[in-house]
Design a protein around this motif. Structure first.
Motif, short mmCIF file in Angstrom:
data_model
loop_
_atom_site.label_atom_id
_atom_site.label_comp_id
_atom_site.label_asym_id
_atom_site.label_seq_id
_atom_site.Cartn_x
_atom_site.Cartn_y
_atom_site.Cartn_z
N ARG A 2 37.89 44.34 39.20
CA ARG A 2 37.43 43.19 39.99
C ARG A 2 38.03 43.32 41.38
O ARG A 2 39.21 43.64 41.53
CB ARG A 2 37.92 41.89 39.33
CG ARG A 2 37.55 40.61 40.08
CD ARG A 2 38.06 39.38 39.33
NE ARG A 2 37.56 39.35 37.97
CZ ARG A 2 36.35 38.91 37.62
NH1 ARG A 2 35.55 38.41 38.52
NH2 ARG A 2 35.98 38.95 36.37
N VAL A 40 29.38 38.21 48.49
CA VAL A 40 28.89 37.61 47.23
C VAL A 40 27.36 37.64 47.14
O VAL A 40 26.81 38.01 46.10
CB VAL A 40 29.40 36.16 47.11
CG1 VAL A 40 28.68 35.41 45.99
CG2 VAL A 40 30.91 36.15 46.87
N ASP A 74 32.63 43.42 40.12
CA ASP A 74 32.76 41.96 40.20
C ASP A 74 33.58 41.57 41.42
O ASP A 74 34.47 42.31 41.84
CB ASP A 74 33.50 41.44 38.95
CG ASP A 74 32.60 41.39 37.73
OD1 ASP A 74 31.39 41.17 37.88
OD2 ASP A 74 33.13 41.58 36.62
N THR A 76 35.74 38.14 43.17
CA THR A 76 36.23 36.76 43.16
C THR A 76 36.87 36.48 44.52
O THR A 76 37.74 37.23 44.97
CB THR A 76 37.28 36.55 42.06
OG1 THR A 76 36.65 36.76 40.78
CG2 THR A 76 37.84 35.12 42.09
N ALA A 88 30.07 30.53 49.65
CA ALA A 88 30.55 31.43 48.60
C ALA A 88 31.44 30.65 47.65
O ALA A 88 32.22 29.81 48.09
CB ALA A 88 31.34 32.59 49.21
N PRO A 89 31.31 30.90 46.34
CA PRO A 89 32.25 30.24 45.43
C PRO A 89 33.66 30.77 45.65
O PRO A 89 33.86 31.97 45.83
CB PRO A 89 31.72 30.63 44.05
CG PRO A 89 30.83 31.79 44.25
CD PRO A 89 30.35 31.77 45.67
N THR A 90 34.63 29.87 45.67
CA THR A 90 36.02 30.26 45.91
C THR A 90 36.94 29.62 44.88
O THR A 90 36.65 28.55 44.36
CB THR A 90 36.50 29.80 47.30
OG1 THR A 90 36.34 28.38 47.40
CG2 THR A 90 35.72 30.47 48.42
N VAL A 91 38.06 30.29 44.62
CA VAL A 91 39.14 29.71 43.83
C VAL A 91 40.17 29.17 44.82
O VAL A 91 40.54 29.86 45.77
CB VAL A 91 39.80 30.76 42.92
CG1 VAL A 91 40.91 30.10 42.08
CG2 VAL A 91 38.77 31.42 42.01
N LEU A 124 44.28 36.45 35.26
CA LEU A 124 42.97 37.12 35.31
C LEU A 124 42.92 38.20 34.24
O LEU A 124 43.88 38.94 34.04
CB LEU A 124 42.73 37.72 36.70
CG LEU A 124 42.40 36.71 37.80
CD1 LEU A 124 42.32 37.39 39.17
CD2 LEU A 124 41.09 35.99 37.51
N VAL B 45 40.88 31.15 31.59
CA VAL B 45 41.92 31.72 32.45
C VAL B 45 43.02 30.69 32.72
O VAL B 45 44.20 30.99 32.63
CB VAL B 45 41.30 32.24 33.77
CG1 VAL B 45 42.38 32.73 34.73
CG2 VAL B 45 40.31 33.36 33.47
N PRO B 89 35.74 30.66 40.44
CA PRO B 89 35.36 30.32 41.82
C PRO B 89 34.21 29.33 41.81
O PRO B 89 33.26 29.47 41.03
CB PRO B 89 34.94 31.67 42.42
CG PRO B 89 34.68 32.58 41.28
CD PRO B 89 35.45 32.07 40.10
N THR B 90 34.29 28.32 42.67
CA THR B 90 33.26 27.28 42.71
C THR B 90 32.83 27.02 44.15
O THR B 90 33.61 27.20 45.08
CB THR B 90 33.76 25.95 42.13
OG1 THR B 90 34.92 25.53 42.86
CG2 THR B 90 34.09 26.06 40.65
N VAL B 91 31.59 26.58 44.30
CA VAL B 91 31.12 26.07 45.58
C VAL B 91 31.21 24.55 45.53
O VAL B 91 30.80 23.93 44.55
CB VAL B 91 29.65 26.48 45.85
CG1 VAL B 91 29.19 25.97 47.21
CG2 VAL B 91 29.48 27.99 45.76
#
Lengths: 343, 343
Positions: A2, A40, A74, A76, A88-91, A124, B45, B89-91
């Protein structure tokens, strides 16, 4: 495998002449948010603007995305202090944008950010992580961090003419503002980041330490910004094997000594050459002229392509395709740009 | 193709007897956060807990993940009102957890959430979106929304015995609390969501309307919660072609009339049967007993497997593999559970 991308910003990047990671200083704050979208989704989503340098060099996100379209790894994205919204999806690791390092404290919540990133790195499930960064002005904060940790390693630049005197002046002012002498903070690495670093350093160091603790292998996918983070990881007393995958452009920078970094920090260093001089495509010619050099995991992505046996000629063709898809001025129906490579 | 997962929570889900999307009401708030992690990473996770119903039925995230491991589709998770932190990860669309619909207002910031989701749906580059949901208690808020919109369609349940009288009582109380009669809000669809709905409905409706406006095709990947969202999309005056992909378990629910939904809302409806009765694996047996039925895009994922020509026997084997990887009590070294299917 990843690729984790730590995306952040600082006020340091807005110092005139520091960074080329945006056409103007105002646009620079958006660059990491859009880099994440390109990686992404394959194109900017929250904006129509592809990040370019003042001379038009496209963001290395284009390169990493092109490799991803060939290799399929992948991704992240970690919000390591974004200033702009991203689609973009983010953590979240609780990071906020960094301040100007010439202020007394440069990085808010540094302990919490490191701890949260370390926990994420531990949790992870991947056996192997590549960790990249996108943060304008990152080589300047890297220079200041290396000095605070007492490491005598030089840093690269996204500009063709590395503004070394300016960086040294800013790094000196940063150490002065926090009242610490060079090398004084080597035993307090998070205090060093808080004083003169940036939130991406805290995030990448936390992810790396956590992943190594849990038995995963880590490759830092980037240039001298990640050399500085490697120094941070070593300052934490973490002596697990650690790799750095960067580009031939960083390796060729006279300000950079990758051999010294490898021996000083016990790093397994590799630099991949994408052969951009064999292409006549506008997306690659500014790299040949010494711009950008690295970023958004570019060196790591190229190393993954090489490991998968995908030739650089294929990668260059994909870079041209990604760029032409993004560029409103491109004319994809015209003849493709020549590529003189046989590999 | 991209599966967009809208993940959210409400206080409505904590009403005793409403939902089976968690072993206890306290754990239910974590379910969508962990569902997102399972779909993205293949395992929880931020926690070691796999969401299960009180009787041990595993979350449909396990099914959708298993299909993803065979088909390889992209996933984007939207924070549509999560109550727990997630390492997925999220938007962000600015959503907050929904309240108990028996309060006067159930959904905070409903206009902003819808607008932001619509903009995102317009901007995503994919020609084809599948949109799924994970929100405990979602069929109860769906029942209340359908009633507010004056649509006479029944809803399914994650419980084997659908608690229809309880849902009707809660839906009636919700309409009463917001001072609206059934059907009264059909011309003010966002007011209906704000009064008696949940944040996932606002998010999915916004994504759908935006994506359809930009010329993308949309498949709602879920059961009666997404039938309610389809009613919302139609109430906005959006009459573009729209599909619903659900499971045979929803289709078999006597409380559900998919033919009526298809004709009332002009939906192209398909239900995929994963043949779980042919397996003796614990991950699937509770589905055969009528639990869970749908969620986390399960019906859409199964439809994608079918479209790609991947047989359900392969999918069932992958489901067993994903579950065994997750389950601390499993013994993967023992003989695999029998599968009596020849397809």
């Amino acid at each position: 495998m990843r690729l984790v991308l730590a995306a952040g910003t600082t006020r340091t990047a807005t110092i005139e002449g520091i960074s080329a990671a945006g056409a103007t200083p105002e646009l620079m704050a958006d660059t990491p948010a859009i880099d994440a979208e390109i990686l992404v989704y394959g194109q900017p989503v929250s904006s129509d603007l592809v990040p370019v340098s003042p001379t038009g060099c496209p963001t290395p996100a284009v390169i990493s995305r092109a490799v991803r379209e060939q290799v399929g790894f992948d991704v992240t994205v970690i919000d390591a202090g974004l200033a702009a919204e991203t689609d973009a999806p983010t953590v979240s690791v609780g990071a906020e944008p960094g301040r100007d390092i010439r202020e007394e404290r440069a990085v808010p919540n540094v302990d919490a950010v490191f701890d949260r990133a370390r926990e994420l790195g531990r949790s992870l499930p991947d056996d192997e992580l590549f960790i990249g960064e996108t943060i304008p002005g990152g080589t300047t904060t890297a220079a200041a961090l290396l000095r605070a940790l007492g490491t005598d390693l030089g840093v690269s630049s996204s500009l063709p003419e590395n503004p070394i005197p300016l960086k040294e002046q800013v790094a000196t002012a940063a150490l002065d503002a926090s009242g610490s002498a060079p090398g004084e903070l080597v035993d307090s690495p998070l205090t060093a980041v808080e004083a003169v670093g940036d939130p991406v350093q805290a995030t990448v160091a936390g992810l790396t330490v956590g992943a190594l603790e849990s038995g995963s292998s880590v490759t830092l996918a980037g240039g001298t910004q990640l050399v500085a983070t490697a120094a941070l990881v070593r300052a934490f007393g973490c002596d697990e094997p650690l790799s750095l995958a960067t580009t031939s452009f960083v390796a060729a920078d006279p300000a950079v000594d990758l051999d010294a970094a490898a021996s000083t920090l016990d790093l397994d260093v590799a630099a991949t050459d994408p052969g951009f001089e064999r292409s006549e495509h506008v997306a690659m010619e500014r790299y040949v002229a010494g711009e950008a050099k690295e970023g958004v995991g570019m060196g790591g992505a190229l190393a993954l392509a090489e490991r998968d046996g995908i030739g650089m000629k294929t990668i260059r063709a994909q870079i041209a395709a990604v760029y032409d898809r993004l560029d409103p001025d491109s004319t994809p129906e015209s003849a493709p740009a020549a590529d003189r490579g046989d590999r």
